[in-house]
Scaffold this motif. Structure first.
Motif, PDB file in Angstrom:
ATOM      1  N   LEU A 258       0.832  -1.201   0.000  1.00 54.51           N
ATOM      2  CA  LEU A 258       0.000   0.000   0.000  1.00 54.51           C
ATOM      3  C   LEU A 258       0.868   1.254   0.000  1.00 54.51           C
ATOM      4  N   VAL A 259       1.939   1.240   0.790  1.00 57.59           N
ATOM      5  CA  VAL A 259       2.858   2.387   0.852  1.00 57.59           C
ATOM      6  C   VAL A 259       3.539   2.610  -0.496  1.00 57.59           C
ATOM      7  N   ILE A 260       4.017   1.529  -1.114  1.00 61.32           N
ATOM      8  CA  ILE A 260       4.667   1.634  -2.420  1.00 61.32           C
ATOM      9  C   ILE A 260       3.689   2.181  -3.460  1.00 61.32           C
ATOM     10  N   GLY A 261       2.477   1.627  -3.456  1.00 59.65           N
ATOM     11  CA  GLY A 261       1.476   2.065  -4.425  1.00 59.65           C
ATOM     12  C   GLY A 261       1.104   3.527  -4.274  1.00 59.65           C
ATOM     13  N   PHE A 262       0.961   3.974  -3.036  1.00 55.82           N
ATOM     14  CA  PHE A 262       0.495   5.342  -2.773  1.00 55.82           C
ATOM     15  C   PHE A 262       1.614   6.377  -2.858  1.00 55.82           C
ATOM     16  N   PHE A 263       2.733   6.123  -2.182  1.00 49.87           N
ATOM     17  CA  PHE A 263       3.783   7.134  -2.058  1.00 49.87           C
ATOM     18  C   PHE A 263       4.832   7.079  -3.165  1.00 49.87           C
ATOM     19  N   ILE A 264       5.112   5.893  -3.702  1.00 47.63           N
ATOM     20  CA  ILE A 264       6.182   5.762  -4.703  1.00 47.63           C
ATOM     21  C   ILE A 264       5.629   5.742  -6.124  1.00 47.63           C
ATOM     22  N   VAL A 265       4.613   4.899  -6.354  1.00 45.85           N
ATOM     23  CA  VAL A 265       4.043   4.777  -7.695  1.00 45.85           C
ATOM     24  C   VAL A 265       3.046   5.896  -7.974  1.00 45.85           C
ATOM     25  N   GLY A 266       2.431   6.427  -6.909  1.00 45.23           N
ATOM     26  CA  GLY A 266       1.470   7.507  -7.087  1.00 45.23           C
ATOM     27  C   GLY A 266       0.067   7.031  -7.428  1.00 45.23           C
ATOM     28  N   GLU A 267      -0.292   5.831  -6.988  1.00 44.69           N
ATOM     29  CA  GLU A 267      -1.629   5.324  -7.238  1.00 44.69           C
ATOM     30  C   GLU A 267      -2.652   6.097  -6.395  1.00 44.69           C
ATOM     31  N   GLU A 268      -3.820   6.318  -6.960  1.00 43.14           N
ATOM     32  CA  GLU A 268      -4.881   7.045  -6.252  1.00 43.14           C
ATOM     33  C   GLU A 268      -5.680   6.069  -5.389  1.00 43.14           C
ATOM     34  N   ILE A 269      -5.216   5.910  -4.179  1.00 46.32           N
ATOM     35  CA  ILE A 269      -5.861   4.992  -3.242  1.00 46.32           C
ATOM     36  C   ILE A 269      -6.775   5.781  -2.317  1.00 46.32           C
ATOM     37  N   LYS A 270      -8.027   5.351  -2.222  1.00 44.70           N
ATOM     38  CA  LYS A 270      -9.029   6.076  -1.449  1.00 44.70           C
ATOM     39  C   LYS A 270      -8.832   5.876   0.053  1.00 44.70           C
ATOM     40  N   THR A 271      -9.395   6.813   0.825  1.00 38.45           N
ATOM     41  CA  THR A 271      -9.341   6.715   2.282  1.00 38.45           C
ATOM     42  C   THR A 271      -9.987   5.428   2.766  1.00 38.45           C
ATOM     43  N   SER A 272     -11.075   5.017   2.107  1.00 36.48           N
ATOM     44  CA  SER A 272     -11.769   3.789   2.494  1.00 36.48           C
ATOM     45  C   SER A 272     -10.877   2.561   2.316  1.00 36.48           C
ATOM     46  N   ASP A 273      -9.949   2.631   1.347  1.00 29.16           N
ATOM     47  CA  ASP A 273      -9.031   1.514   1.131  1.00 29.16           C
ATOM     48  C   ASP A 273      -8.054   1.374   2.295  1.00 29.16           C
ATOM     49  N   PHE A 274      -7.578   2.513   2.797  1.00 33.18           N
ATOM     50  CA  PHE A 274      -6.698   2.478   3.967  1.00 33.18           C
ATOM     51  C   PHE A 274      -7.459   1.957   5.187  1.00 33.18           C
ATOM     52  N   PHE A 275      -8.719   2.374   5.321  1.00 34.87           N
ATOM     53  CA  PHE A 275      -9.550   1.906   6.431  1.00 34.87           C
ATOM     54  C   PHE A 275      -9.772   0.399   6.327  1.00 34.87           C
ATOM     55  N   ALA A 276     -10.047  -0.077   5.107  1.00 38.47           N
ATOM     56  CA  ALA A 276     -10.267  -1.501   4.890  1.00 38.47           C
ATOM     57  C   ALA A 276      -9.006  -2.301   5.205  1.00 38.47           C
ATOM     58  N   THR A 277      -7.849  -1.763   4.810  1.00 34.09           N
ATOM     59  CA  THR A 277      -6.575  -2.425   5.109  1.00 34.09           C
ATOM     60  C   THR A 277      -6.358  -2.530   6.608  1.00 34.09           C
ATOM     61  N   ALA A 278      -6.721  -1.465   7.331  1.00 38.25           N
ATOM     62  CA  ALA A 278      -6.591  -1.474   8.792  1.00 38.25           C
ATOM     63  C   ALA A 278      -7.486  -2.545   9.409  1.00 38.25           C
ATOM     64  N   LEU A 279      -8.688  -2.731   8.841  1.00 38.91           N
ATOM     65  CA  LEU A 279      -9.591  -3.775   9.341  1.00 38.91           C
ATOM     66  C   LEU A 279      -8.997  -5.167   9.132  1.00 38.91           C
ATOM     67  N   ILE A 280      -8.429  -5.393   7.941  1.00 39.78           N
ATOM     68  CA  ILE A 280      -7.788  -6.685   7.660  1.00 39.78           C
ATOM     69  C   ILE A 280      -6.619  -6.901   8.616  1.00 39.78           C
ATOM     70  N   PHE A 281      -5.834  -5.868   8.794  1.00 43.18           N
ATOM     71  CA  PHE A 281      -4.673  -5.908   9.691  1.00 43.18           C
ATOM     72  C   PHE A 281      -5.111  -6.248  11.118  1.00 43.18           C
ATOM     73  N   LEU A 282      -6.166  -5.559  11.595  1.00 35.65           N
ATOM     74  CA  LEU A 282      -6.671  -5.808  12.947  1.00 35.65           C
ATOM     75  C   LEU A 282      -7.248  -7.216  13.058  1.00 35.65           C
ATOM     76  N   GLY A 283      -7.920  -7.669  12.008  1.00 39.23           N
ATOM     77  CA  GLY A 283      -8.474  -9.013  12.004  1.00 39.23           C
ATOM     78  C   GLY A 283      -7.398 -10.069  12.149  1.00 39.23           C
ATOM     79  N   VAL A 284      -6.312  -9.903  11.398  1.00 42.35           N
ATOM     80  CA  VAL A 284      -5.187 -10.848  11.478  1.00 42.35           C
ATOM     81  C   VAL A 284      -4.568 -10.818  12.869  1.00 42.35           C
ATOM     82  N   PHE A 285      -4.448  -9.625  13.430  1.00 46.67           N
ATOM     83  CA  PHE A 285      -3.885  -9.480  14.783  1.00 46.67           C
ATOM     84  C   PHE A 285      -4.719 -10.245  15.809  1.00 46.67           C
TER      85      PHE A 285
END
Length: 292
Positions: A258-285
């Motif tokens: 996600l960091v590479i896509g957003f900050f390095i490649v410049g992909e337009e990733i929505k706020t909801s995508d970051f929120f969804a990633t956090a949910l997956i991350f928390l779920g795995v935790f």
């Protein structure tokens, strides 16, 4: 966790998290099956050399060929193809975020097929959060559903399900065999190569070589380092630092992608995508926390 183990976790997180952009680059010139073929070829090389160096390969191991064949399907062919297909259709950061489903599927399948796996309330809650994150990031509730690439999301989900199933298969059928990890990986990728040699379409398979950046990313980033050396590092880490390290590694690749896509490649990733990633991350935790 010791400094050396932290370095290995970080290195594997960066390597596996970078794989998504390399897959996306290669898919511009090749179809997903061809990218999968090259990944297996160049991933096998360092693993084979390492296994030979360690004198880990034994002719008598071939009596377990059916298990190597199943592992090659689950942990290589289907897994790699699904991720390449998804990466070719989705933003690399989104594809990486969806890869966070691997430990979620591992838990779900373990609960279904392994008697010793205990189901706890906190693990179930983590499972729900993980799938909620997937639903959000897949865009099924998007106002413009036609612009949402459901096919790409499904491809990543199938790939994650396949490699998650491989962990359960390995625990049930491979681990009791007490095979050398280097040998097992060599057999797995070798069988995968045999399968790919039969099913791959060779038309246009050399198109990738016209672009130096993409070809180097595929050979070095995705193949030699992203598959071959990554496997060697992973099994070394498990042997030296224990199985707990494996659960630590699963957190990093989705974040790195996600960091590479957003900050390095410049992909337009929505706020909801970051929120969804956090949910997956928390779920795995939460799923991993049940083991504490």
């Amino acid at each position: 966790m010791k400094n050396s183990s932290i370095l290995i976790v970080l290195a594997l997180g960066v390597i596996w998290g970078s794989n998504f952009i390399y897959m996306k680059m290669a898919a511009v010139y090749l179809d997903p099956m061809q990218v999968t073929f090259y990944r297996v070829v160049f991933g096998l090389l360092p693993v084979l050399i390492y296994a030979i160096y360690k004198k880990a390969l034994k002719l008598e191991d071939l009596k377990y060929s059916i298990h190597f064949f199943m592992m090659s399907l689950l942990a290589a062919v289907i897994y790699y193809y699904g991720f390449v297909k998804g990466s070719s259709l989705l933003l690399s950061g989104i594809a990486g975020a969806l890869s966070g489903l691997i430990p979620v599927f591992s838990f779900l399948l373990a609960a279904l097929f392994l008697k010793e796996e205990k189901i706890t309330k906190i693990a179930i809650f983590g499972l729900v959060l993980g799938f909620l994150g997937v639903v959000i990031i897949s865009g099924v509730f998007s106002e413009d559903l036609k612009s949402t690439n459901i096919e790409g999301s499904l491809a990543i989900i199938v790939g994650a399900l396949s490699v998650g199933a491989s962990f359960i298969y390995a625990k049930k059928f491979i681990m009791p065999l007490n095979l050398n990890p280097a040998a097992l990986t060599t057999y797995q990728l070798s069988f995968a190569l045999l399968i790919m040699l039969i099913i791959v379409d060779y038309e246009g398979i050399n198109d990738i070589w016209q672009d130096t950046h993409s070809s180097l990313g595929m050979v070095l980033g995705l193949g030699i380092f992203g598959t071959g050396f990554a496997y060697i590092m992973y099994y070394y880490a498990i042997k030296k630092f224990g199985a707990l390290l494996a659960s630590s590694i699963t957190y990093l690749p989705p974040v790195v992608a996600l960091v590479i896509g957003f900050f390095i490649v410049g992909e337009e990733i929505k706020t909801s995508d970051f929120f969804a990633t956090a949910l997956i991350f928390l779920g795995v935790f939460l799923i991993n926390k049940r083991k504490a």
